[in-house]
Design a protein around this motif. Structure first.
Motif, short mmCIF file in Angstrom:
data_model
loop_
_atom_site.label_atom_id
_atom_site.label_comp_id
_atom_site.label_asym_id
_atom_site.label_seq_id
_atom_site.Cartn_x
_atom_site.Cartn_y
_atom_site.Cartn_z
N ALA A 95 3.46 8.23 8.45
CA ALA A 95 3.28 8.29 9.90
C ALA A 95 2.11 7.43 10.36
O ALA A 95 2.18 6.73 11.37
CB ALA A 95 3.07 9.74 10.34
N LEU A 96 1.01 7.50 9.60
CA LEU A 96 -0.19 6.73 9.94
C LEU A 96 -0.22 5.36 9.29
O LEU A 96 -1.07 4.54 9.61
CB LEU A 96 -1.44 7.52 9.54
CG LEU A 96 -1.64 8.87 10.20
CD1 LEU A 96 -2.88 9.57 9.63
CD2 LEU A 96 -1.76 8.70 11.72
N GLU A 97 0.71 5.12 8.37
CA GLU A 97 0.78 3.89 7.60
C GLU A 97 -0.57 3.56 6.97
O GLU A 97 -1.13 2.47 7.15
CB GLU A 97 1.27 2.72 8.47
CG GLU A 97 2.73 2.85 8.88
CD GLU A 97 3.33 1.53 9.30
OE1 GLU A 97 2.57 0.62 9.72
OE2 GLU A 97 4.57 1.38 9.19
N THR A 98 -1.07 4.53 6.23
CA THR A 98 -2.34 4.33 5.54
C THR A 98 -2.44 5.27 4.36
O THR A 98 -1.67 6.23 4.24
CB THR A 98 -3.53 4.55 6.49
OG1 THR A 98 -4.74 4.12 5.85
CG2 THR A 98 -3.66 6.04 6.85
N SER A 99 -3.39 5.01 3.49
CA SER A 99 -3.73 5.90 2.39
C SER A 99 -5.07 6.55 2.73
O SER A 99 -6.12 5.88 2.70
CB SER A 99 -3.87 5.13 1.07
OG SER A 99 -4.62 5.86 0.12
N LEU B 279 0.81 -1.22 0.00
CA LEU B 279 0.00 0.00 0.00
C LEU B 279 0.84 1.27 0.00
O LEU B 279 0.32 2.35 -0.25
CB LEU B 279 -0.95 -0.01 1.19
CG LEU B 279 -2.14 -0.97 1.07
CD1 LEU B 279 -2.91 -1.03 2.37
CD2 LEU B 279 -3.05 -0.57 -0.07
N ARG B 280 2.13 1.14 0.23
CA ARG B 280 3.00 2.32 0.14
C ARG B 280 3.03 2.90 -1.27
O ARG B 280 3.51 4.01 -1.49
CB ARG B 280 4.42 1.98 0.60
CG ARG B 280 4.54 1.82 2.12
CD ARG B 280 6.00 1.86 2.57
NE ARG B 280 6.08 1.81 4.03
CZ ARG B 280 6.31 0.70 4.72
NH1 ARG B 280 6.48 -0.44 4.09
NH2 ARG B 280 6.37 0.75 6.04
#
Length: 244
Positions: free
Chosen positions: A143-147, A134-135
């Motif tokens: 920072a949130l490790e999300t999209s 997902l990166r």
């Protein structure tokens, strides 16, 4: 409810003995704001051998699916304002299509079939975990490790389609992609799109994709890439009109 539209070899007759070129446009704001359609058309005029069509990406290429090269009002309405050009901007993609047609060539649009849910990147594989995949999202927040754009899309699908978008082999996410994203562009561009080529075909509802692509142009050719190409074969029976 969409009516199932079966494939037809006759739709793709114009491709027989013909050839075309692929052209990739990075799906990002720096291209939307200053893309020079005229420069590309002038380059296209210099191509020898009389190509019959151009394949150009409407969505972001390869790891894309969450960004589009033409304004999408739904994505803007849920806050994904970096996922397509602004509504007040000149639609350079329409100008691009018009310019190609003026040269007597047809237009096939490339679409990353995983859609805004990023289903290919969501799927775990033996080489990378889900976070690593997902990166590749255009708005990855380290920072949130999300999209955030993906999360807003999944929330929209759950609310509007009343289902878990990632359950049952992503059935609901696939349906939303076809009905809310592809159908919009199918109707918006109408007969200006001569064909569709979906990458990551196994992450789509192929029958529904075939139907929505013909919503405004029953003569549009459709193909979905599912990987196997040798030997050349039809991978989506009763859906695709051509394959490669």
């Amino acid at each position: 409810c969409m009516t199932m539209v079966e494939s037809s070899p006759q739709r793709a007759d114009w491709m027989s003995g013909n050839w075309g070129i692929g052209y990739r446009i990075p799906a990002e704001a720096s291209y939307w704001d200053g893309y020079d359609v005229g420069a590309f058309i002038n380059q296209l005029k210099t191509v020898r051998g009389n190509p019959g069509y151009v394949i150009v990406n409407l969505s972001g290429p390869s790891h894309g699916g969450d960004v589009y090269n033409s304004h999408n009002p739904l994505l803007w309405s849920i806050g994904n304002t970096d996922s397509s050009p602004a509504p007040t901007a000149n639609d350079f993609f329409q100008d691009l299509i018009d310019g190609i047609h003026e040269l007597g060539m047809k237009v096939i649009v490339y679409m990353a079939g995983q859609g805004p849910a990023l289903l290919k990147l969501t799927t775990l594989d033996k080489n990378r975990n889900q976070t690593d995949n997902l990166r590749h999202a255009h708005d990855w927040d380290a920072a949130l490790e999300t999209s955030p754009a993906r999360e807003r899309w999944l929330a929209y699908v759950a609310s509007e389609h009343l289902c878990d978008p990632l359950a049952d082999n992503y059935a609901c996410a696939k349906k939303a992609y076809a009905e809310d994203i592809v159908l919009y562009y199918s109707i918006y561009f109408g007969t200006d799109i001569d064909g569709w080529w979906f990458d990551q075909g196994k992450y789509t509802d192929s029958e529904l994709i075939g139907s929505v692509c013909h919503a405004a142009n029953p003569d549009a050719v459709v193909a979905l890439n599912r990987g196997p190409k040798i030997p050349l074969q039809v991978n989506n029976e009763n859906v695709e009109d051509y394959t490669f």
